[in-house]
Enzyme design. Sequence first.
Site, short mmCIF file in Angstrom:
data_model
loop_
_atom_site.label_atom_id
_atom_site.label_comp_id
_atom_site.label_asym_id
_atom_site.label_seq_id
_atom_site.Cartn_x
_atom_site.Cartn_y
_atom_site.Cartn_z
N CYS A 2 -47.04 -13.88 -102.40
CA CYS A 2 -48.41 -14.32 -102.70
C CYS A 2 -48.61 -14.76 -104.15
O CYS A 2 -48.89 -15.94 -104.40
CB CYS A 2 -49.38 -13.20 -102.39
SG CYS A 2 -49.41 -12.77 -100.66
N1 LIG Z 1 -47.40 -10.33 -97.39
C1 LIG Z 1 -48.58 -10.08 -97.91
O1 LIG Z 1 -48.79 -9.03 -98.51
C2 LIG Z 1 -49.74 -11.06 -97.78
C3 LIG Z 1 -51.00 -10.64 -98.20
C4 LIG Z 1 -52.08 -11.49 -98.07
C5 LIG Z 1 -51.90 -12.76 -97.53
N2 LIG Z 1 -50.68 -13.17 -97.13
C6 LIG Z 1 -50.57 -14.49 -96.52
O2 LIG Z 1 -50.43 -14.35 -95.13
C7 LIG Z 1 -49.59 -15.37 -94.60
C8 LIG Z 1 -48.42 -14.76 -93.87
O3 LIG Z 1 -47.66 -14.00 -94.79
P1 LIG Z 1 -46.63 -12.90 -94.33
O4 LIG Z 1 -46.28 -12.15 -95.57
O5 LIG Z 1 -47.14 -12.14 -93.16
O6 LIG Z 1 -45.41 -13.80 -93.88
P2 LIG Z 1 -44.13 -13.36 -93.00
O7 LIG Z 1 -43.06 -14.31 -93.32
O8 LIG Z 1 -43.89 -11.89 -93.18
O9 LIG Z 1 -44.62 -13.54 -91.51
C9 LIG Z 1 -44.85 -14.75 -90.93
C10 LIG Z 1 -44.42 -14.65 -89.49
O10 LIG Z 1 -44.77 -15.87 -88.85
C11 LIG Z 1 -43.71 -16.24 -87.99
N3 LIG Z 1 -43.83 -17.66 -87.75
C12 LIG Z 1 -43.39 -18.70 -88.48
N4 LIG Z 1 -43.74 -19.85 -87.91
C13 LIG Z 1 -44.40 -19.55 -86.79
C14 LIG Z 1 -45.01 -20.33 -85.78
N5 LIG Z 1 -45.00 -21.65 -85.83
N6 LIG Z 1 -45.60 -19.67 -84.77
C15 LIG Z 1 -45.61 -18.32 -84.73
N7 LIG Z 1 -45.05 -17.56 -85.65
C16 LIG Z 1 -44.46 -18.16 -86.68
C17 LIG Z 1 -42.47 -15.81 -88.71
O11 LIG Z 1 -41.38 -15.64 -87.82
C18 LIG Z 1 -42.92 -14.47 -89.30
O12 LIG Z 1 -42.69 -13.41 -88.41
C19 LIG Z 1 -49.21 -16.23 -95.78
O13 LIG Z 1 -50.13 -17.28 -95.89
C20 LIG Z 1 -49.38 -15.31 -96.97
O14 LIG Z 1 -49.66 -16.01 -98.15
C21 LIG Z 1 -49.57 -12.32 -97.23
#
Ligand SMILES: NC(=O)c1ccc[n+]([C@@H]2O[C@H](COP(=O)([O-])OP(=O)(O)OC[C@H]3O[C@@H](n4cnc5c(N)ncnc54)[C@H](O)[C@@H]3O)[C@@H](O)[C@H]2O)c1
Length: 436
Positions: free
Chosen positions: A273
């Site tokens: 992030c």
């Molecule tokens: N990790 C954090 O602490 C956090 C906190 C706030 C916001 N975010 C935001 O949330 C979003 C997701 O982050 P994350 O950390 O969960 O990412 P992540 O990589 O852990 O998870 C994303 C998931 O989406 C899946 N994926 C990818 N393409 C896909 C598709 N087309 N259809 C279905 N699934 C798909 C991946 O396999 C993965 O399991 C990002 O925008 C990030 O900036 C993350």
Amino acid sequence: MSHLHTFIERVNSRTATVGVVGLGYVGLPLALRFAEAGLRVIGFDTDPDKPRQIAAGRSYIRHFPDAEVQAAVDRGLTATGDFSRAGECDALVLCVPTPLDDHREPDLSFIIGTLESLLPQLRAGQLVALESTTYPGTTEEELRPRIESRGFTVGEDVFLVYSPEREDPGNAQYSTRTIPKVLGGSTEACLEAGTALYGAAIDRLVPVSSTRAAEMTKLLENVHRAVNIGLVNELKVVCDRMGIDIYEVIDAAATKPFGFMPFYPGPGLGGHCIPIDPFYLTWKAREYGVDTRFIELAGEINHAMPAWVVGKVEQALAAQGGALAGSRVLVLGIAYKKNVDDIRESPSVEIMQQLHDAGAEVAYCDPLVPAFPPMRRYRFELASEPFEAENLARFDCVVIGTDHDLFDWELLARHARAIVDARGVYRGRNGKVFAA
Ligand SMILES: NC(=O)c1ccc[n+]([C@@H]2O[C@H](COP(=O)([O-])OP(=O)(O)OC[C@H]3O[C@@H](n4cnc5c(N)ncnc54)[C@H](O)[C@@H]3O)[C@@H](O)[C@H]2O)c1
């Protein structure tokens, strides 16, 4: 009954099904919470391993125990890679990645790709929620037209909201349920539908006037962190030159009961992030002819931190009559922050790379990351070194990149030849400890 009332009624009677799309750090906890709140949940992911793990009642995120996944499965959580099942869902919550591309510009391909694969299943009465961090305007400019191109009217037959995730991995004080959740709707009716859905699972909602305000709120939060960490990293360098302990100064300043919030220096920004999201705003601001100078400057300062730490390693080695080339250096903690197993954008890994490029023999120790995984920009064929007295003494220098609670700091202090401490573990100590 209108679609809105049917939707609210289905959520309130717990007959609604929620589809969580993208079961990563954001999606998994959310799916677990919706299941706990009594809603039927279907998780969707393109990675076939995640549905498999969930079906087996196993967690793949360290700070969520298997028991929580199993409890959700017992309540009816299922997961699949079959997007045709999206039609079974009343709500579709998108939690897919939003990285930067090679030109450090927003890469919305995951959001758009996901939406495109859901569109054929979209039906009247559904709510679509976006949680991924992104620039203001994404929901209205990218999602809404694609939904409307299918003949739906947003706010009448399909509801569209943006609600940013505020997950803080490893934080035991707050959970998905107790972290207040910001929510913006494309229309009033969208906000009402979103309030019903999230209100079923989250204790406190913070409605805002639009999806753009909600998108901007998330960016303000992340920019605030990036800029303040940049500031304190700059002050760390100044304090170092002046012979002042930055941690003593922060602790003293933090006693001010108003108007001050402590941020701590470190080896640079990490995680999915803080190093990335602010640049979503930078990119969008350009469209309006505005520069985001604070963001750029903080990025520059934070980006320079790994090199600064490597400079400290050089000093620590020079104090023993050595140099980087040919020395054995152990990087301790390669996750991007303490007590998590996530190494995305981790500054420790950049430190490893810079040490390697300078000719050092690099190893790492992080029991939460037993083997160095394949990364896009880094390649190390390494396994985590054991954290044992004899092994620690083998290295010319140990760099503390991440201060996991599981490390025994006294053991390290006793056996390491030199320590470069980028996390303020050994505050005020010197001798063989070099604050970085
Ligand atoms: N990790 C954090 O602490 C956090 C906190 C706030 C916001 N975010 C935001 O949330 C979003 C997701 O982050 P994350 O950390 O969960 O990412 P992540 O990589 O852990 O998870 C994303 C998931 O989406 C899946 N994926 C990818 N393409 C896909 C598709 N087309 N259809 C279905 N699934 C798909 C991946 O396999 C993965 O399991 C990002 O925008 C990030 O900036 C993350």
